[in-house]
Design a protein around this motif. Structure first.
Motif, PDB file in Angstrom:
ATOM      1  N   LYS A  48       2.771   5.739  10.731  1.00  0.00           N
ATOM      2  CA  LYS A  48       1.370   6.049  11.061  1.00  0.00           C
ATOM      3  C   LYS A  48       0.687   4.966  11.902  1.00  0.00           C
ATOM      4  N   PRO A  49       0.846   3.684  11.593  1.00  0.00           N
ATOM      5  CA  PRO A  49       0.178   2.671  12.428  1.00  0.00           C
ATOM      6  C   PRO A  49       0.770   2.550  13.832  1.00  0.00           C
ATOM      7  N   LEU A  50       1.887   3.207  14.077  1.00  0.00           N
ATOM      8  CA  LEU A  50       2.514   3.133  15.395  1.00  0.00           C
ATOM      9  C   LEU A  50       2.026   4.243  16.327  1.00  0.00           C
ATOM     10  N   ARG A  51       1.072   5.033  15.873  1.00  0.00           N
ATOM     11  CA  ARG A  51       0.533   6.120  16.695  1.00  0.00           C
ATOM     12  C   ARG A  51      -0.267   5.606  17.879  1.00  0.00           C
ATOM     13  N   ALA A  52      -0.673   4.347  17.837  1.00  0.00           N
ATOM     14  CA  ALA A  52      -1.441   3.758  18.933  1.00  0.00           C
ATOM     15  C   ALA A  52      -0.996   2.310  19.104  1.00  0.00           C
ATOM     16  N   PRO A  53      -1.079   1.781  20.318  1.00  0.00           N
ATOM     17  CA  PRO A  53      -0.655   0.405  20.552  1.00  0.00           C
ATOM     18  C   PRO A  53      -1.627  -0.629  19.988  1.00  0.00           C
ATOM     19  N   LEU A  54      -2.865  -0.214  19.756  1.00  0.00           N
ATOM     20  CA  LEU A  54      -3.880  -1.116  19.213  1.00  0.00           C
ATOM     21  C   LEU A  54      -4.639  -0.410  18.107  1.00  0.00           C
ATOM     22  N   LEU A  55      -4.720  -1.063  16.964  1.00  0.00           N
ATOM     23  CA  LEU A  55      -5.593  -0.623  15.893  1.00  0.00           C
ATOM     24  C   LEU A  55      -6.638  -1.713  15.727  1.00  0.00           C
ATOM     25  N   ILE A  56      -7.865  -1.313  15.563  1.00  0.00           N
ATOM     26  CA  ILE A  56      -8.931  -2.275  15.294  1.00  0.00           C
ATOM     27  C   ILE A  56      -9.448  -1.974  13.897  1.00  0.00           C
ATOM     28  N   ALA A  57      -9.155  -2.881  12.969  1.00  0.00           N
ATOM     29  CA  ALA A  57      -9.610  -2.713  11.596  1.00  0.00           C
ATOM     30  C   ALA A  57     -11.101  -3.036  11.537  1.00  0.00           C
ATOM     31  N   ILE A  58     -11.846  -2.160  10.872  1.00  0.00           N
ATOM     32  CA  ILE A  58     -13.282  -2.335  10.701  1.00  0.00           C
ATOM     33  C   ILE A  58     -13.504  -2.859   9.282  1.00  0.00           C
ATOM     34  N   VAL A  59     -14.051  -4.052   9.175  1.00  0.00           N
ATOM     35  CA  VAL A  59     -14.222  -4.693   7.868  1.00  0.00           C
ATOM     36  C   VAL A  59     -15.697  -4.945   7.608  1.00  0.00           C
ATOM     37  N   ALA A  60     -16.185  -4.453   6.475  1.00  0.00           N
ATOM     38  CA  ALA A  60     -17.539  -4.757   6.027  1.00  0.00           C
ATOM     39  C   ALA A  60     -17.466  -6.064   5.237  1.00  0.00           C
ATOM     40  N   CYS A  61     -18.264  -7.033   5.652  1.00  0.00           N
ATOM     41  CA  CYS A  61     -18.295  -8.351   5.004  1.00  0.00           C
ATOM     42  C   CYS A  61     -19.584  -8.424   4.189  1.00  0.00           C
ATOM     43  N   ARG A  62     -19.499  -8.044   2.959  1.00  0.00           N
ATOM     44  CA  ARG A  62     -20.689  -7.905   2.119  1.00  0.00           C
ATOM     45  C   ARG A  62     -21.177  -9.257   1.608  1.00  0.00           C
ATOM     46  N   ARG A  63     -22.487  -9.422   1.684  1.00  0.00           N
ATOM     47  CA  ARG A  63     -23.125 -10.647   1.201  1.00  0.00           C
ATOM     48  C   ARG A  63     -24.031 -10.275   0.031  1.00  0.00           C
ATOM     49  N   ASP A  64     -23.511 -10.441  -1.171  1.00  0.00           N
ATOM     50  CA  ASP A  64     -24.273 -10.077  -2.367  1.00  0.00           C
ATOM     51  C   ASP A  64     -25.513 -10.942  -2.554  1.00  0.00           C
ATOM     52  N   SER A  65     -25.502 -12.139  -1.995  1.00  0.00           N
ATOM     53  CA  SER A  65     -26.648 -13.039  -2.150  1.00  0.00           C
ATOM     54  C   SER A  65     -27.819 -12.655  -1.248  1.00  0.00           C
ATOM     55  N   SER A  66     -27.601 -11.714  -0.362  1.00  0.00           N
ATOM     56  CA  SER A  66     -28.643 -11.301   0.576  1.00  0.00           C
ATOM     57  C   SER A  66     -29.571 -10.281  -0.076  1.00  0.00           C
ATOM     58  N   PRO A  67     -30.853 -10.307   0.305  1.00  0.00           N
ATOM     59  CA  PRO A  67     -31.760  -9.253  -0.178  1.00  0.00           C
ATOM     60  C   PRO A  67     -31.475  -7.897   0.490  1.00  0.00           C
ATOM     61  N   VAL A  68     -30.641  -7.884   1.520  1.00  0.00           N
ATOM     62  CA  VAL A  68     -30.280  -6.640   2.199  1.00  0.00           C
ATOM     63  C   VAL A  68     -29.258  -5.906   1.337  1.00  0.00           C
ATOM     64  N   GLN A  69     -29.533  -4.652   1.034  1.00  0.00           N
ATOM     65  CA  GLN A  69     -28.660  -3.853   0.175  1.00  0.00           C
ATOM     66  C   GLN A  69     -27.252  -3.740   0.775  1.00  0.00           C
ATOM     67  N   VAL A  70     -26.256  -3.645  -0.098  1.00  0.00           N
ATOM     68  CA  VAL A  70     -24.865  -3.541   0.350  1.00  0.00           C
ATOM     69  C   VAL A  70     -24.674  -2.320   1.236  1.00  0.00           C
ATOM     70  N   TRP A  71     -25.301  -1.207   0.899  1.00  0.00           N
ATOM     71  CA  TRP A  71     -25.112  -0.005   1.721  1.00  0.00           C
ATOM     72  C   TRP A  71     -25.644  -0.231   3.136  1.00  0.00           C
ATOM     73  N   GLU A  72     -26.706  -1.037   3.288  1.00  0.00           N
ATOM     74  CA  GLU A  72     -27.215  -1.337   4.622  1.00  0.00           C
ATOM     75  C   GLU A  72     -26.241  -2.225   5.389  1.00  0.00           C
ATOM     76  N   GLN A  73     -25.573  -3.125   4.680  1.00  0.00           N
ATOM     77  CA  GLN A  73     -24.574  -3.971   5.314  1.00  0.00           C
ATOM     78  C   GLN A  73     -23.392  -3.126   5.785  1.00  0.00           C
ATOM     79  N   ASP A  74     -22.953  -2.196   4.931  1.00  0.00           N
ATOM     80  CA  ASP A  74     -21.879  -1.287   5.332  1.00  0.00           C
ATOM     81  C   ASP A  74     -22.311  -0.438   6.536  1.00  0.00           C
TER      82      ASP A  74
END
Length: 188
Positions: A86-112
């Motif tokens: 499956k990962p060989l279906r394309a020459p480039l995969l770009i993984a999308i990573v949410a980097c959650r900051r629990d210490s922030s007043p911004v809700q996790v869903w907004e970060q996602d």
């Protein structure tokens, strides 16, 4: 639509967007990606946290991801062989990573949501640059084996991959059916 009746570049890019499930072996270089990522970073982002990162997955790294998918699924035989590819279906995969900051007043869903916004803008920019793109996810995205191959921190979640490659010359993929906007836009 601009006030003079012309379609804007952004409107045309969005209206013509489609997923390319099959791509060729060409892919943008890192140097070609960097300005697109810089532009995509302009996505809405409450408190400018930049709660996301992207991971280029190319070459043998795609093989390691295929092995991680097999490990995560615990499948064997022909099913494992298909999953490994499956990962060989394309020459480039770009993984999308949410980097959650629990210490922030911004809700996790907004970060996602900020991470998703970057991914979507990047897919539009790649498409506008002439590349075929498809966002892929699935039940194995958040498994431990897949987390490990991406070297994710405890506060990070993988949201999927943009599969990127050249658009085949014989591409016949159609656009999605146009929705009736009145069915999705209400008034309060």
């Amino acid at each position: 639509m601009l006030s003079d009746g012309r379609e804007s570049g952004a409107l045309a890019a969005v209206a013509n967007r489609r997923s390319h499930s099959q791509v060729t072996a060409e892919a943008p270089t890192r140097a070609e990606l960097l300005p697109l990522v810089a532009a995509a970073a302009r996505a809405a982002d409450h408190a400018a946290l930049r709660p996301w990162r992207l991971i280029e997955v190319r070459g043998e790294a795609r093989d390691r991801l295929g092995e991680a998918l097999v490990t995560a699924s615990a499948c064997t035989g022909e099913e494992a062989a298909k999953l490994r590819l499956k990962p060989l279906r394309a020459p480039l995969l770009i993984a999308i990573v949410a980097c959650r900051r629990d210490s922030s007043p911004v809700q996790v869903w907004e970060q996602d949501a900020a991470a998703v916004g970057v991914a979507h803008l990047l897919s539009l920019l790649l498409t506008d640059a002439g590349w075929g793109v498809m966002w892929r996810t699935g039940p194995l995205v958040r498994t431990e084996a897949v987390r490990l191959v991406h070297r994710l921190e405890r506060s990070e979640e993988l949201l999927g991959w943009l599969y990127v490659g050249g658009v085949p010359a014989d591409c016949t993929a159609g656009n999605r059916a146009v929705v009736n906007p009145a069915n999705h836009l209400s008034v309060l």
